[in-house]
Write a protein that holds these residues in place. Structure first.
Motif, PDB file in Angstrom:
ATOM      1  N   THR A 145       1.723   7.943 -17.026  1.00 36.71           N
ATOM      2  CA  THR A 145       0.811   8.926 -17.330  1.00 36.71           C
ATOM      3  C   THR A 145      -0.374   8.923 -16.266  1.00 36.71           C
ATOM      4  N   GLY A 146      -0.079   8.014 -15.244  1.00 36.23           N
ATOM      5  CA  GLY A 146      -1.053   7.926 -13.998  1.00 36.23           C
ATOM      6  C   GLY A 146      -2.539   7.564 -14.169  1.00 36.23           C
ATOM      7  N   LEU A 147      -2.842   7.493 -15.671  1.00 38.75           N
ATOM      8  CA  LEU A 147      -3.996   7.018 -16.049  1.00 38.75           C
ATOM      9  C   LEU A 147      -4.573   5.626 -15.803  1.00 38.75           C
ATOM     10  N   PRO A 148      -5.612   4.952 -16.004  1.00 35.58           N
ATOM     11  CA  PRO A 148      -5.970   3.596 -15.874  1.00 35.58           C
ATOM     12  C   PRO A 148      -5.490   3.042 -16.888  1.00 35.58           C
ATOM     13  N   PRO A 149      -5.556   1.522 -16.869  1.00 34.95           N
ATOM     14  CA  PRO A 149      -5.052   0.696 -18.021  1.00 34.95           C
ATOM     15  C   PRO A 149      -6.162   1.020 -19.151  1.00 34.95           C
TER      16      PRO A 149
ATOM     17  N   ARG B 212       0.909  -1.229  -0.040  1.00 34.96           N
ATOM     18  CA  ARG B 212      -0.011  -0.197  -0.093  1.00 34.96           C
ATOM     19  C   ARG B 212       0.692   1.118   0.025  1.00 34.96           C
ATOM     20  N   GLY B 213       0.464   2.141  -0.923  1.00 34.92           N
ATOM     21  CA  GLY B 213       1.284   3.491  -0.961  1.00 34.92           C
ATOM     22  C   GLY B 213       2.452   3.581  -1.924  1.00 34.92           C
ATOM     23  N   GLU B 214       2.809   2.265  -2.322  1.00 34.26           N
ATOM     24  CA  GLU B 214       4.285   2.340  -3.194  1.00 34.26           C
ATOM     25  C   GLU B 214       3.661   1.642  -4.688  1.00 34.26           C
ATOM     26  N   VAL B 215       2.865   0.550  -4.727  1.00 30.91           N
ATOM     27  CA  VAL B 215       2.554   0.020  -6.014  1.00 30.91           C
ATOM     28  C   VAL B 215       1.477   0.969  -6.558  1.00 30.91           C
ATOM     29  N   LYS B 216       1.655   1.213  -7.708  1.00 35.08           N
ATOM     30  CA  LYS B 216       0.559   1.862  -8.458  1.00 35.08           C
ATOM     31  C   LYS B 216      -0.359   0.968  -9.354  1.00 35.08           C
ATOM     32  N   VAL B 217      -0.055  -0.155  -9.963  1.00 35.23           N
ATOM     33  CA  VAL B 217      -0.519  -1.042 -10.846  1.00 35.23           C
ATOM     34  C   VAL B 217       0.004  -2.451 -10.579  1.00 35.23           C
ATOM     35  N   ILE B 218      -1.168  -3.411 -10.672  1.00 29.56           N
ATOM     36  CA  ILE B 218      -0.813  -4.860 -10.880  1.00 29.56           C
ATOM     37  C   ILE B 218      -1.269  -5.336 -12.001  1.00 29.56           C
ATOM     38  N   GLY B 219      -0.504  -5.983 -12.895  1.00 34.28           N
ATOM     39  CA  GLY B 219      -0.931  -6.545 -14.193  1.00 34.28           C
ATOM     40  C   GLY B 219      -0.982  -8.148 -14.121  1.00 34.28           C
ATOM     41  N   ARG B 220      -2.204  -8.596 -14.279  1.00 29.07           N
ATOM     42  CA  ARG B 220      -2.148 -10.150 -14.251  1.00 29.07           C
ATOM     43  C   ARG B 220      -1.925 -10.778 -15.701  1.00 29.07           C
ATOM     44  N   GLN B 221      -0.721 -11.371 -15.851  1.00 28.81           N
ATOM     45  CA  GLN B 221      -0.277 -12.208 -16.657  1.00 28.81           C
ATOM     46  C   GLN B 221      -1.134 -13.343 -17.281  1.00 28.81           C
ATOM     47  N   GLY B 222      -2.490 -13.104 -17.659  1.00 27.67           N
ATOM     48  CA  GLY B 222      -3.233 -13.983 -18.086  1.00 27.67           C
ATOM     49  C   GLY B 222      -4.776 -13.531 -17.916  1.00 27.67           C
ATOM     50  N   VAL B 223      -5.671 -14.206 -18.483  1.00 27.88           N
ATOM     51  CA  VAL B 223      -7.055 -14.194 -18.872  1.00 27.88           C
ATOM     52  C   VAL B 223      -7.818 -14.056 -17.190  1.00 27.88           C
TER      53      VAL B 223
ATOM     54  N   GLU C 189       3.577  -2.843 -21.630  1.00 25.26           N
ATOM     55  CA  GLU C 189       2.728  -1.734 -22.211  1.00 25.26           C
ATOM     56  C   GLU C 189       2.094  -1.007 -21.195  1.00 25.26           C
ATOM     57  N   GLU C 190       1.037  -1.882 -20.912  1.00 27.75           N
ATOM     58  CA  GLU C 190       0.067  -1.419 -19.760  1.00 27.75           C
ATOM     59  C   GLU C 190       0.593  -0.940 -18.493  1.00 27.75           C
ATOM     60  N   ILE C 191       1.439  -1.732 -18.033  1.00 24.17           N
ATOM     61  CA  ILE C 191       2.140  -0.963 -16.835  1.00 24.17           C
ATOM     62  C   ILE C 191       3.022   0.304 -17.061  1.00 24.17           C
ATOM     63  N   LEU C 192       3.819   0.080 -18.074  1.00 27.94           N
ATOM     64  CA  LEU C 192       4.553   1.458 -18.501  1.00 27.94           C
ATOM     65  C   LEU C 192       3.455   2.699 -18.802  1.00 27.94           C
ATOM     66  N   HIS C 193       2.501   2.311 -19.156  1.00 28.27           N
ATOM     67  CA  HIS C 193       1.452   3.432 -19.569  1.00 28.27           C
ATOM     68  C   HIS C 193       1.011   4.000 -18.208  1.00 28.27           C
TER      69      HIS C 193
ATOM     70  N   PRO D 141      -9.557  -0.008  -3.004  1.00 31.58           N
ATOM     71  CA  PRO D 141      -9.355   0.591  -1.426  1.00 31.58           C
ATOM     72  C   PRO D 141      -7.993   1.135  -1.236  1.00 31.58           C
ATOM     73  N   ASN D 142      -7.053   0.251  -2.154  1.00 35.15           N
ATOM     74  CA  ASN D 142      -5.498   0.705  -1.695  1.00 35.15           C
ATOM     75  C   ASN D 142      -4.953   1.696  -2.837  1.00 35.15           C
ATOM     76  N   GLY D 143      -5.705   2.146  -3.626  1.00 32.29           N
ATOM     77  CA  GLY D 143      -5.421   3.120  -4.833  1.00 32.29           C
ATOM     78  C   GLY D 143      -4.609   2.468  -5.786  1.00 32.29           C
ATOM     79  N   ILE D 144      -4.799   1.373  -6.080  1.00 33.44           N
ATOM     80  CA  ILE D 144      -4.020   0.612  -7.072  1.00 33.44           C
ATOM     81  C   ILE D 144      -4.917   0.042  -8.516  1.00 33.44           C
ATOM     82  N   PHE D 145      -4.097   0.568  -9.670  1.00 29.72           N
ATOM     83  CA  PHE D 145      -4.821  -0.118 -10.603  1.00 29.72           C
ATOM     84  C   PHE D 145      -4.654  -1.425 -11.015  1.00 29.72           C
ATOM     85  N   GLY D 146      -5.646  -2.376 -11.448  1.00 30.46           N
ATOM     86  CA  GLY D 146      -5.401  -3.443 -11.826  1.00 30.46           C
ATOM     87  C   GLY D 146      -6.016  -3.957 -13.136  1.00 30.46           C
ATOM     88  N   PHE D 147      -5.237  -4.856 -14.114  1.00 31.95           N
ATOM     89  CA  PHE D 147      -5.693  -5.270 -15.307  1.00 31.95           C
ATOM     90  C   PHE D 147      -5.524  -6.715 -15.325  1.00 31.95           C
TER      91      PHE D 147
END
Length: 339
Positions: free
Chosen positions: A328-332, A80-91, A320-324, A103-109
């Motif tokens: 940018t601070g924008l959602p995936p 919490r407070g460090e990670v900005k985004v979590i990408g799931r390598q799969g479906v 690419e989505e993590i870098l985006h 709730p932790n202010g983290i984007f996920g995709f």
């Protein structure tokens, strides 16, 4: 200071049981010098996917790329407070801890469509191998038993009905392929209208009871959630035809392996094929392990998604989505799990 991206458990980075950073060629191409890559902790040739060592390795990370590690409440408390985004390598995304993201202010995709063709093709392979007794014939003939009737008479598929539970991307792709083999395709999915199913050659069934009573092969393509966990349990299997087949290329948690074992042993279903188990290796679970000796059971190692093309596409899209998000601070843009 460069953001740190931690790849927690990427199988593609392992070489002889050790992480080889040189294999991250796709990731280096995407990130360049704009991020630092870190890989998961490996012990005895396998990634550590929980506990203190796993969590400690996430310290200072700005992003995570998760394959099959479980993102628990304990993990979220640490990042919490460090990670900005979590990408799931799969479906699937049942292991990413979706309720904890916002709730932790983290984007996920996730990457919901990178292996649609591969999974539907693998599904068809399992279905047809069961129907034609291919694996049984292969095993027996290699051990010196030549008999065209070994395994009994296969069924004529044009007189049968294939049933698909879950008409999402992969379910629809399977429907389009399987309609060339079976006389009729039916579907059960409370979230997909019958009009849409018709476009894929599928007739909607509005109740699971009606669906199971009609299907000669039952294919699971649905998500794993609280509503579908152990879906294929004792009552479900009792509702199937005694000569019907069950095929799972979705999630291991959809199936109660003891119930499947008991149904097979009693001859209440005619066969079972699965690419997915919980835990991953069926040899590590008492009842999944007991399924393996059945000659009318076919198993594969959670590889329905796999092709060189699909793996490379998934890796590139996650990077690419993590870098985006980081830049940018924008959602995936794709597969956003946070609204």
């Amino acid at each position: 200071m460069k953001p740190v991206v931690v790849y927690t458990d990427p199988f593609w980075a392992l070489e002889d049981g050790v992480v080889n950073p040189a294999l991250a060629d796709v990731e280096r191409e995407v990130f360049g010098d704009r991020a630092e890559l870190r890989f998961g902790v490996v012990e005895n040739g396998a990634y550590v996917k929980s506990g203190k060592r796993f969590i400690d390795n996430l310290a200072g990370a700005s992003a995570l790329a998760v394959y099959r590690a479980q993102m628990t409440e304990e993990v979220y408390a640490a990042i919490r407070g460090e990670v900005k985004v979590i990408g799931r390598q799969g479906v699937g995304y049942d292991n990413i801890g979706v309720p904890f993201l916002e709730p932790n202010g983290i984007f996920g995709f996730n990457v919901p469509d990178y292996c649609v063709d591969e999974v539907s093709t693998h599904t068809m392979s399992l279905v047809l191998a069961l129907e034609r007794h291919v694996c049984l014939q292969n095993d027996h003939l290699k051990n010196g038993r030549w008999d065209i009737y070994d395994g009994g008479y296969p069924r004529r598929l044009q007189g049968l009905t294939a049933g698909i539970i879950g008409l999402g991307r992969i379910g629809k792709s399977t429907a389009q392929k399987i309609r060339n083999f079976y006389g009729q395709v039916i579907g059960y999915d409370p979230y997909v209208h019958g009009d849409q199913m018709i476009g894929y050659g599928v007739r909607k069934r509005h109740s699971l009871k009606e669906f199971l009573a009609e299907a000669d092969v039952v294919i699971l393509h649905c998500l794993l959630n609280d509503d579908t966990k152990d879906l294929a349990g004792e009552a479900f299997l009792a509702g199937m035809k005694s000569d019907a087949l069950l095929v799972n290329t979705a999630r291991g948690g959809l199936v109660d392996p003891k119930a499947v074992h008991d149904a097979l042993a009693a001859g209440r279903i005619a066969g079972y094929a699965s690419d997915v188990f919980s835990p991953e290796d069926p040899n590590e679970h008492e009842w999944n392990r007991k399924l393996l000796p059945f000659e009318n059971v076919i198993v594969t190692s959670h590889r329905a998604f796999l092709s060189a093309e699909s793996e490379l596409s998934q890796r590139r899209r996650v990077a690419e989505e993590i870098l985006h998000v980081l830049e940018t601070g924008l959602p995936p843009r794709w597969g956003n799990l946070t609204g």
